[in-house]
Design a protein around this motif. Structure first.
Motif, short mmCIF file in Angstrom:
data_model
loop_
_atom_site.label_atom_id
_atom_site.label_comp_id
_atom_site.label_asym_id
_atom_site.label_seq_id
_atom_site.Cartn_x
_atom_site.Cartn_y
_atom_site.Cartn_z
N TRP A 243 0.81 -1.22 0.00
CA TRP A 243 0.00 0.00 0.00
C TRP A 243 0.84 1.27 0.00
O TRP A 243 0.29 2.37 0.10
CB TRP A 243 -0.94 0.01 1.21
N SER A 244 2.16 1.14 -0.14
CA SER A 244 3.00 2.34 -0.09
C SER A 244 3.00 3.12 -1.40
O SER A 244 3.25 4.32 -1.41
CB SER A 244 4.44 1.97 0.29
N SER A 245 2.70 2.45 -2.51
CA SER A 245 2.64 3.13 -3.81
C SER A 245 2.08 2.17 -4.85
O SER A 245 2.13 0.95 -4.66
CB SER A 245 4.04 3.59 -4.25
N PRO A 246 1.59 2.69 -5.98
CA PRO A 246 1.17 1.79 -7.07
C PRO A 246 2.30 0.89 -7.55
O PRO A 246 2.07 -0.29 -7.86
CB PRO A 246 0.71 2.76 -8.16
N ASP A 247 3.53 1.40 -7.62
CA ASP A 247 4.65 0.58 -8.07
C ASP A 247 4.91 -0.56 -7.08
O ASP A 247 5.20 -1.69 -7.49
CB ASP A 247 5.91 1.44 -8.22
N ALA A 248 4.81 -0.26 -5.78
CA ALA A 248 5.02 -1.29 -4.77
C ALA A 248 3.94 -2.37 -4.88
O ALA A 248 4.23 -3.57 -4.78
CB ALA A 248 5.02 -0.67 -3.37
N PHE A 249 2.72 -1.96 -5.08
CA PHE A 249 1.61 -2.90 -5.23
C PHE A 249 1.86 -3.80 -6.44
O PHE A 249 1.70 -5.03 -6.36
CB PHE A 249 0.30 -2.13 -5.39
N CYS A 250 2.27 -3.22 -7.55
CA CYS A 250 2.56 -3.99 -8.76
C CYS A 250 3.71 -4.96 -8.54
O CYS A 250 3.69 -6.09 -9.06
CB CYS A 250 2.89 -3.06 -9.92
N GLU A 251 4.71 -4.55 -7.76
CA GLU A 251 5.85 -5.43 -7.50
C GLU A 251 5.40 -6.67 -6.73
O GLU A 251 5.76 -7.80 -7.07
CB GLU A 251 6.94 -4.70 -6.73
N VAL A 252 4.59 -6.47 -5.67
CA VAL A 252 4.12 -7.60 -4.87
C VAL A 252 3.24 -8.51 -5.72
O VAL A 252 3.42 -9.74 -5.74
CB VAL A 252 3.37 -7.10 -3.62
N VAL A 253 2.28 -7.92 -6.42
CA VAL A 253 1.37 -8.72 -7.24
C VAL A 253 2.15 -9.47 -8.33
O VAL A 253 1.90 -10.66 -8.58
CB VAL A 253 0.28 -7.82 -7.85
N GLY A 254 3.08 -8.79 -8.96
CA GLY A 254 3.84 -9.43 -10.04
C GLY A 254 4.64 -10.62 -9.57
O GLY A 254 4.67 -11.67 -10.23
N ARG A 255 5.28 -10.49 -8.40
CA ARG A 255 6.10 -11.58 -7.89
C ARG A 255 5.24 -12.81 -7.59
O ARG A 255 5.59 -13.94 -7.94
CB ARG A 255 6.84 -11.13 -6.63
N TYR A 256 4.12 -12.60 -6.93
CA TYR A 256 3.28 -13.74 -6.55
C TYR A 256 2.48 -14.28 -7.73
O TYR A 256 2.18 -15.48 -7.78
CB TYR A 256 2.36 -13.37 -5.38
N ALA A 257 2.14 -13.42 -8.69
CA ALA A 257 1.45 -13.91 -9.89
C ALA A 257 2.34 -14.89 -10.65
O ALA A 257 1.86 -15.89 -11.22
CB ALA A 257 1.04 -12.75 -10.78
N GLU A 258 3.65 -14.65 -10.66
CA GLU A 258 4.57 -15.58 -11.30
C GLU A 258 4.57 -16.94 -10.61
O GLU A 258 4.90 -17.96 -11.23
CB GLU A 258 5.99 -14.99 -11.28
N ALA A 259 4.18 -16.96 -9.32
CA ALA A 259 4.11 -18.22 -8.57
C ALA A 259 2.76 -18.91 -8.72
O ALA A 259 2.53 -19.96 -8.11
CB ALA A 259 4.39 -17.95 -7.09
N GLY A 260 1.88 -18.34 -9.53
CA GLY A 260 0.59 -18.96 -9.79
C GLY A 260 -0.58 -18.37 -9.03
O GLY A 260 -1.70 -18.90 -9.11
N VAL A 261 -0.36 -17.29 -8.30
CA VAL A 261 -1.45 -16.66 -7.54
C VAL A 261 -2.32 -15.84 -8.48
O VAL A 261 -1.82 -15.09 -9.32
CB VAL A 261 -0.87 -15.76 -6.42
N ASN A 262 -3.65 -15.97 -8.33
CA ASN A 262 -4.55 -15.13 -9.12
C ASN A 262 -5.60 -14.42 -8.27
O ASN A 262 -6.58 -13.91 -8.80
CB ASN A 262 -5.21 -15.92 -10.26
#
Length: 289
Positions: A243-262
């Motif tokens: 929640w610190s920034s849109p870029d931070a949110f994208c970083e977290v989502v991107g990392r876990y999406a690569e692991a199969g999280v949807n």
């Protein structure tokens, strides 16, 4: 991994006064999140001395102050109540919410609250075995079946619940699981699997869930792969507060999406982060829909 767009939910901590919680749930619904959740504990795990409302009765109340967003408990503890009682509570809340309930359920984990209140916790085989029986009972009762069940932990004789839930064939089951035996139960019953941990742990559990589905002939893409995250958990992995920034949110989502999280269910932002959360919704979440 379940197909379709990424889903986003909010988990709130019920340590605030009820009017504050009601206002927050309305706020997050208006922002456009897909789901919102509270927790099932006698004590707040992060600070057991804090005041803390009961999760399922609170969910019933908060369902009445929302109208669109999916609602649930992340996740109900099997050690706290008989599975037939939980099924009846779920049916009641499904009617109160007009068919918006996501039924969250897990084996239980927070030992301190069990010790303080004299609730038996059990060893891992007991926790998993009783959870497996409970899921089977809940699934059958929510489908309107008359249940006779002779298990090691539960026994039912001609048990049936009415009315039926609003949702058919039953409200979706969100099952919390981290290890192979629990993931095998998810493969059989879950509409959503929820877990937390590192990116590597989530990727490995995703793989194990796929294999468990394949063993019983179930399409693995039928199950939503859901991650529960919070700031200190992210910091321990060298990831930013989402929640610190849109870029931070994208970083977290991107990392876990690569692991199969949807699906991402995140602890609510702090009040001083609400404006940033609004930017994240408008700049990241909405464009992906």
């Amino acid at each position: 991994m379940a197909e379709g767009r990424i889903l986003y939910g909010i988990c709130t901590d019920q340590a605030e006064p009820y009017p504050v919680l009601a206002e927050r749930w309305r706020y997050f619904e208006e922002l456009g999140f897909d789901s919102i959740w509270d927790c099932d504990h006698f004590l707040r795990p992060s600070n057991p001395s804090d005041p803390y409302f009961e999760g399922w009765t609170l969910l019933a109340a908060l369902a009445t102050v929302t109208s669109r967003i999916r609602v649930g408990v992340l996740v109900g503890s099997n050690t706290f109540r008989h599975p037939a009682l939980l099924a009846q509570e779920a049916i009641t809340i499904d009617h109160i919410s007009e068919g918006r309930l996501e039924l969250g359920f897990g084996a239980g984990w927070f030992v301190e609250e069990h010790d303080r209140f004299g609730i038996p916790f059990g060893d891992p085989p007991t926790l998993v075995g009783s959870f497996s029986e409970a899921v089977e009972i809940i699934d059958s009762l929510l489908r309107g079946q008359e249940v006779t069940f002779e298990g090691e932990y539960y026994q039912l004789r001609g048990a049936r619940l009415r009315p039926r839930p609003v949702q058919s064939p039953r409200p979706p089951l969100t099952l919390g699981a981290h290890r192979p035996r629990m993931l095998a139960i998810c493969a059989r019953y879950a509409d959503r699997w929820n877990s937390f941990g590192t990116v590597e742990e989530m990727a490995e559990r995703n793989r194990l869930l796929d294999e468990a589905c394949e063993r019983i002939g179930r399409d693995p893409t039928e199950i939503i792969r859901s991650f529960y995250g919070w700031a200190s958990n992210m910091a321990a992995q060298g990831l930013p507060d989402a929640w610190s920034s849109p870029d931070a949110f994208c970083e977290v989502v991107g990392r876990y999406a690569e692991a199969g999280v949807n699906e991402f269910i995140m602890d609510q932002p702090r009040p001083e982060q609400f404006k940033t959360a609004e930017r994240i919704v408008s700049e990241v979440i909405e464009p992906g829909r």
